[in-house]
Design an enzyme around this catalytic site. Structure first.
Site, PDB file in Angstrom:
ATOM      1  N   GLU A 332       0.913  -1.231   0.030  1.00  0.00           N
ATOM      2  CA  GLU A 332      -0.109   0.015   0.110  1.00  0.00           C
ATOM      3  C   GLU A 332       0.948   1.230  -0.144  1.00  0.00           C
ATOM      4  O   GLU A 332       0.557   2.345  -0.470  1.00  0.00           O
ATOM      5  CB  GLU A 332      -0.909   0.130   1.220  1.00  0.00           C
ATOM      6  CG  GLU A 332      -2.290  -0.667   1.272  1.00  0.00           C
ATOM      7  CD  GLU A 332      -3.267  -0.562   2.120  1.00  0.00           C
ATOM      8  OE1 GLU A 332      -2.944   0.041   3.034  1.00  0.00           O
ATOM      9  OE2 GLU A 332      -4.546  -0.930   1.742  1.00  0.00           O
ATOM     10  N   HIS A 353       8.976 -26.452   0.613  1.00  0.00           N
ATOM     11  CA  HIS A 353       8.196 -27.620  -0.223  1.00  0.00           C
ATOM     12  C   HIS A 353       7.023 -27.265  -1.166  1.00  0.00           C
ATOM     13  O   HIS A 353       6.151 -28.044  -1.485  1.00  0.00           O
ATOM     14  CB  HIS A 353       7.679 -28.595   0.849  1.00  0.00           C
ATOM     15  CG  HIS A 353       8.811 -29.388   1.611  1.00  0.00           C
ATOM     16  ND1 HIS A 353       9.144 -30.867   1.300  1.00  0.00           N
ATOM     17  CD2 HIS A 353       9.557 -28.841   2.669  1.00  0.00           C
ATOM     18  CE1 HIS A 353      10.277 -30.908   2.084  1.00  0.00           C
ATOM     19  NE2 HIS A 353      10.464 -29.775   2.999  1.00  0.00           N
ATOM     20  N   LYS A 471     -13.818   0.219  -3.665  1.00  0.00           N
ATOM     21  CA  LYS A 471     -14.907   0.548  -2.911  1.00  0.00           C
ATOM     22  C   LYS A 471     -15.830   1.322  -3.640  1.00  0.00           C
ATOM     23  O   LYS A 471     -17.220   0.980  -3.331  1.00  0.00           O
ATOM     24  CB  LYS A 471     -14.274   1.395  -1.936  1.00  0.00           C
ATOM     25  CG  LYS A 471     -13.417   0.627  -0.811  1.00  0.00           C
ATOM     26  CD  LYS A 471     -13.060   1.831   0.513  1.00  0.00           C
ATOM     27  CE  LYS A 471     -11.809   1.395   1.199  1.00  0.00           C
ATOM     28  NZ  LYS A 471     -11.261   2.275   1.984  1.00  0.00           N
TER      29      LYS A 471
HETATM   30  O1  PA5 Z   1      -3.317   1.148   5.497  1.00  0.00           O
HETATM   31  C1  PA5 Z   1      -4.601   1.714   5.525  1.00  0.00           C
HETATM   32  O2  PA5 Z   1      -4.919   2.869   5.876  1.00  0.00           O
HETATM   33  C2  PA5 Z   1      -5.531   0.822   5.199  1.00  0.00           C
HETATM   34  O3  PA5 Z   1      -4.926  -0.452   5.111  1.00  0.00           O
HETATM   35  C3  PA5 Z   1      -6.650   0.726   6.166  1.00  0.00           C
HETATM   36  O4  PA5 Z   1      -6.097   0.430   7.453  1.00  0.00           O
HETATM   37  C4  PA5 Z   1      -7.785  -0.076   5.901  1.00  0.00           C
HETATM   38  O5  PA5 Z   1      -8.421   0.295   4.810  1.00  0.00           O
HETATM   39  C5  PA5 Z   1      -8.859  -0.010   6.817  1.00  0.00           C
HETATM   40  O6  PA5 Z   1      -9.339   1.278   7.011  1.00  0.00           O
HETATM   41  P1  PA5 Z   1     -10.222   1.604   8.260  1.00  0.00           P
HETATM   42  O7  PA5 Z   1      -9.288   1.688   9.474  1.00  0.00           O
HETATM   43  O8  PA5 Z   1     -10.164   3.274   7.981  1.00  0.00           O
HETATM   44  O9  PA5 Z   1     -11.349   0.862   8.481  1.00  0.00           O
END
Ligand code: PA5
Length: 482
Positions: A332, A353, A471
């Site tokens: 990310e 393996h 989303k």
């Molecule tokens: O790193 C990030 O910001 C994302 O992976 C969020 O943690 C994830 O999308 C969850 O979001 P939220 O905490 O707003 O529910």
């Protein structure tokens, strides 16, 4: 290991890339040439903290507050203990520990993967299967809200509702609580699970509104749908996620610390480890700096050797979730603008393996970073004589008494030798043992390395704009008329 603890130590973790250089794919001169860009990237990463504090970032995402968060939390705890965030976390953890036998964490991505990494690395490997006594009175921990999997959600509801004595409100072993973790407070997976488990909890406490409020602990941003729900329910304990700390960098906020403390992880030691790593990152010269050396080798392997896949190869089952947490962190943070290496978690020898063939003989697009643990936490197991036979059918009599760590070391050295013989770049992060201080260092090292690499290659490591796309299309299907 009934809640076995390792003895406290202040051992530093270390990074060794000798075997990468030995392949000839990266020259020492190239490593030397990267010193000043790395020093610059470190400076920029630390300046991000100042830019964020002085609000001079403009509109670009900027979440560098994780960098000095561990030291700030510890300092507050040391000076203004009862008012400190850490004190509140420890208090709530204690309250829940004493009131329930299972805690369900609802969250996705950065809102649960760090918790899972802490739980699986620091607790007994079969924590949830132990009796309450064997767990030292610490609740079991379960995860949901990280997917929209019908049968898995039903399965957890089965577990919560199937207590041998029925749902008896006086029986501690039948009591459970939920932590709802969402920074935005609006993530569908977590919000849907919240409705589901709130309804089950409501039934489990016999509709008692006060008890329900006590058993729901939201961890969320200051405003948002989850924050409003917490207010309506009247939850006495609600934890924030500090501004400037993004989801995947939030493991050392209440997001990770609260559930970790509930299950008995020493969160002060964890923060001490993380703070120690930040200090090394700030102060050590580039050539001795584990964060910067890790970035340098991973980056050069990608540029000079085409190693676009980074395999984090854990030589302990207990570190698999650390690898999965890192997969998310790197993907990310740096998977942007058609750039960014692909992280891959492996657990060895298990995955030798399944993936070993490819690592040894497949495309030359990988660098392997071993996570090696020096000392196991438990007494060493020795290979026993064969039971039920006086013969030597399995031909292992010559190894009787050889310990598990000895066999694992042979596997590690043998694998490294095999990779070296094929000039496969292999580095190692050495962990003297697995404990909170070491895990704190490791997670902080990987977070710091990720942001430094971002600054080195010109990718903003904060924000994850690409995730919004799914989303948007998902919600369009659920609400076609909007
Ligand atoms: O790193 C990030 O910001 C994302 O992976 C969020 O943690 C994830 O999308 C969850 O979001 P939220 O905490 O707003 O529910």
């Amino acid at each position: 290991m009934s809640a076995a603890r390792s003895k406290p130590a202040n051992d530093p973790i270390s990074y060794d890339a000798t075997a990468v250089l030995a392949t000839g794919g990266i020259q020492q001169s190239e490593l030397d040439a990267l010193e000043s860009p790395l020093a610059e990237a470190r400076k920029t990463s630390l300046q991000d903290l100042e830019r964020w504090r002085t609000e001079s970032a403009g509109t670009e995402p900027l979440d560098p507050a994780f960098i000095d968060l561990p030291e700030r939390l510890l300092a507050d705890y040391g000076t203004s203990r009862p008012e400190s965030e850490l004190f509140s976390i420890l208090q709530t953890a204690r309250r829940l520990r004493e009131a329930v036998d299972r805690v369900v964490v609802l969250g996705i991505g950065g809102s649960y993967m760090g918790t899972r990494a802490l739980f699986e690395s620091c607790c007994h490997p079969f924590h949830n299967e132990l009796s309450r006594g064997e767990r030292g009175g610490r609740p079991r921990l379960s995860f949901e809200g990280f997917n929209i999997d019908n049968d898995s959600a039903q399965g957890l509801l089965d577990v919560l509702q199937s207590h041998p004595h029925g749902v008896d409100r006086d029986d501690l072993l039948a009591q459970w609580a939920m932590l709802v973790v969402s920074k935005s407070g609006g993530t569908l997976e977590t919000a849907a699970a919240t409705r589901l488990f709130l309804s089950a909890l409501h039934a489990s406490v016999g509709g008692d509104a006060k008890l329900l409020a006590d058993r729901v602990v939201p961890v969320t941003g200051a405003s948002g749908k989850l924050a409003s729900l917490a207010k309506t329910i009247g939850c006495p304990d609600v934890f924030g996620i500090p501004n400037g700390v993004g989801g995947r960098f939030s493991v050392f906020t209440a997001v990770g610390l609260l559930p970790a403390s509930i299950v008995g992880v020493d969160i002060v030691r964890l923060l001490e480890g993380a703070a120690a790593m930040t200090q090394r990152f700030r102060e050590s010269p580039v050539s001795e700096n584990p964060v910067l050396q890790y970035v340098a080798i991973s980056h050069l392997a990608e540029k000079k050797m085409g190693a676009t896949i980074r395999v984090l190869s854990s030589w302990s089952n207990q570190l698999e979730s650390v690898g999965l947490w890192y997969d998310q962190l790197l993907s990310e943070s740096l998977g942007k603008d058609e750039k960014g290496a692909t992280p891959l978690t492996a657990v060895t020898t298990r995955d030798l393996h399944s993936r070993g063939q490819q690592h040894q003989d497949g495309r030359r697009d990988k660098i392997i970073t071993n996570l090696c643990v020096g000392e196991s936490r438990r007494d060493h197991i020795g290979l026993p004589p064969l039971s039920g036979s006086s013969g030597n059918e399995d031909q292992l009599d010559d190894l009787v008494g050889t310990t598990w760590p000895t066999m694992l070391a042979a596997a590690t050295d043998g694998t490294n030798e095999a990779y070296a013989s094929a000039k496969r770049p292999t580095a190692t992060i050495h962990l003297p043992q697995i404990d909170e201080f070491i895990i704190g260092q490791l997670l902080q090292l990987l977070m710091l390395a990720t942001v430094v690499e971002g600054r080195l290659v010109g990718t903003n490591p904060y924000g994850q704009p690409g995730v919004e796309e799914y989303k948007k299309f998902m919600m369009k299907r659920l609400r076609p008329n909007e």
